[in-house]
Design a protein around this motif. Structure first.
Motif: not given
Length: 528
Positions: A154-178
């Motif tokens: 019952a702490r916010g670290y799983a939510a933090l991992a979700f948010a930061q993985t979401l960033i990484l997903c968006g970033g991965a799409w952008l670097v593959r479609h510059p």
């Protein structure tokens, strides 16, 4: 002019990527991995007692929203978003399992993001390999002991991992479609989902944990380096980037005064010990190793590191450097930034704010397994065997974790006090916030209330950092020694806030120690 029958290098580079795997296969892979992740986190989710931080989460979640976003900001160094979500979640109950289930929701929601990253990293060998890499990465994440631990806490670290993985997903799409970077945001072809993932994940992570700014800073440096090295700077690219940054800053801006307030407090006084080689190695093992495989741990670390390196190298050769370097930056950059701040300013290095760094590592491990060289049935069988072994080893690690992991044993302290404390005998608790998990444990066993006295004052009085005994607390202890033949004292000794055992010495002045027991980092005394 190239010889007949050959394809110019420029044409090979311009070839379209392979089509995505069948939608039904991808959906089945994600659903299967999500089911494994949910089952692993729900297994025994309510068996262990709430430890200190979880009990504090419960206390914060029970406060009115006006206090969460006002008065409590002066006490708690973490942003109030997670506690606000948890307050809404209390509609499902405030028992240990119900309280922790919110983190399970975030952990399961991270599974499709891990799958997408794995498919992107392993898809250069064809759609089948991309699906396999995504599925293996998602399964490794689903069973990773560290991810399971925080996915049922019952702490916010799983939510933090979700948010930061979401960033990484968006970033991965952008670097593959510059080329999409230069599209105006109002264009119908603009990558709205990718920009929303990056900006939304950034805003969410900043409202979940203060150190998220280091994660974002590291990825922003990568973004600037990539745009410069690839020659992608255009006016519209700069405008799009500025709009995204401005949106994140605008969303985060209301918290700045409190961030400054807590940063100054941390610089003056904080509980995290200075990092040393042993603590850094432990964090590395937690994030990238096999901490619950014991004797097999060292070989597994070597094998997974080799596969991750091979996955990065294979991806670099097939698709160029941006995506593997992005993954490696998200893997190593946050840890380096936390370590640098800890050595230069004030220690902040802990495993839990860094758990998102484990995601790109598992993605590269899965990509490496699917990219093992060779052709023919024997090579395919070897790749499948490696993937099965990785998932089986992770499953074994999860099984060992489920059997051996233990939280602070407040249930054992409550049972000991319940069995031995006589009616009317005072039980003093230091520091005062340790009363929170003890009260939860006492309430859970169904017995009557004990006469608990938080030191140096009832929570949250006196703050939540260094807590020396006040003159009022000393006077109360002196009166208790005079009025009661037996006095109890419970101390949470982790990080040694009471460095001179002030509370113990104050009670012991004219009493003998009739009983003393150590229950992990919890100590219980009886003075007569």
């Amino acid at each position: 002019m190239p010889p007949t029958g050959t394809t110019p290098p420029s044409a090979r580079r311009a070839a379209p990527p392979p089509p995505p795997p069948a939608a039904w296969a991808a959906a089945a892979a994600v659903l299967a991995a999500a089911a494994v992740a949910g089952g692993a986190r729900l297994w025994g989710i309510g068996d262990r007692p709430l430890w200190l931080d979880e009990a504090m989460t419960l206390w914060f979640a029970r406060q009115p929203f006006a206090d969460l976003w006002g008065y409590i900001l002066t006490l708690e160094p973490h942003p109030p978003l997670y506690y606000s979500l948890q307050r809404l979640w209390l509609a499902f109950g405030d028992g240990a399992a119900a309280l922790r289930a919110l983190s399970t929701v975030f952990a399961v929601a991270t599974v499709p993001l891990v799958y997408l990253l794995g498919r992107a990293a392993g898809g250069h060998g064809g759609p089948g390999r991309g699906l396999a890499a995504g599925f293996v990465a998602a399964l490794l994440f689903a069973l990773a002991p560290l991810q399971v631990q925080y996915g049922q806490e019952a702490r916010g670290y799983a939510a933090l991992a979700f948010a930061q993985t979401l960033i990484l997903c968006g970033g991965a799409w952008l670097v593959r479609h510059p080329s999409a970077l230069a599209l105006p945001p109002w264009s119908a072809a603009a990558p709205a989902a990718a920009w929303a993932a990056v900006a939304g994940g950034a805003g969410l992570s900043l409202w979940l944990h203060n150190t998220a700014v280091l994660y974002l800073g590291v990825l922003f440096l990568f973004l600037l380096a990539w745009l410069t090295a690839a020659g992608l700077w255009r006016r519209q690219v700069a405008v799009n980037l500025a709009l995204a940054v401005a949106l994140v800053v605008l969303v985060w801006a209301p918290y700045w005064p409190w961030l400054w307030h807590h940063a100054r407090d941390v610089e003056r006084d904080f509980w995290i010990p200075a990092p040393d080689l042993a603590s850094v190695l432990k964090i590395l093992n937690d994030l990238f190793g096999a901490p619950y495989l014991w004797r097999l741990g060292a070989p597994m670390i070597a094998a997974m590191a080799a596969l991750a390196a091979w996955g990065a190298w294979s991806l670099w050769r097939a698709r160029g450097w941006p995506l593997p370097v992005l993954l490696l930056t998200a893997l190593a950059g946050p840890l380096a930034a936390h370590l640098a701040v800890s050595l230069a300013v004030r220690p902040i290095l802990l495993t839990r704010p860094l758990i998102a760094a484990g995601v790109p590592f598992l993605v590269l491990v899965a990509a490496g397994a699917t990219a093992l060289p060779g052709r023919g049935k024997a090579a395919v069988a070897a790749r499948v065997a490696v993937m099965v072994f990785l998932v089986a080893a992770q499953g074994r690690a999860f099984g060992n974790f489920a059997q051996s992991f233990a939280k602070e044993p407040w249930d054992r302290v409550a049972a000991a006090l319940r069995a031995e404390v006589r009616p009317g005998e005072p039980v003093y608790v230091y520091p005062h916030y340790a009363t929170l998990p003890l009260e939860v444990a006492l309430a859970r066993d169904g017995g009557g209330a004990l006469d608990l006295h938080p030191l140096p004052a009832p929570f949250p009085g006196a703050g939540i950092r260094s807590l020396p005994l006040t003159p009022q607390a000393r006077a109360e202890l002196a009166q208790a020694r005079h009025d009661h033949p037996r006095v109890w004292l419970v101390v949470r000794t982790q990080y040694d806030l009471d460095k001179q055992d002030d509370a113990v010495r104050t009670v012991r002045q004219d009493r003998r120690t009739a009983d003393e027991r150590q229950i992990r980092q919890l100590r219980v005394w009886r003075f007569e």
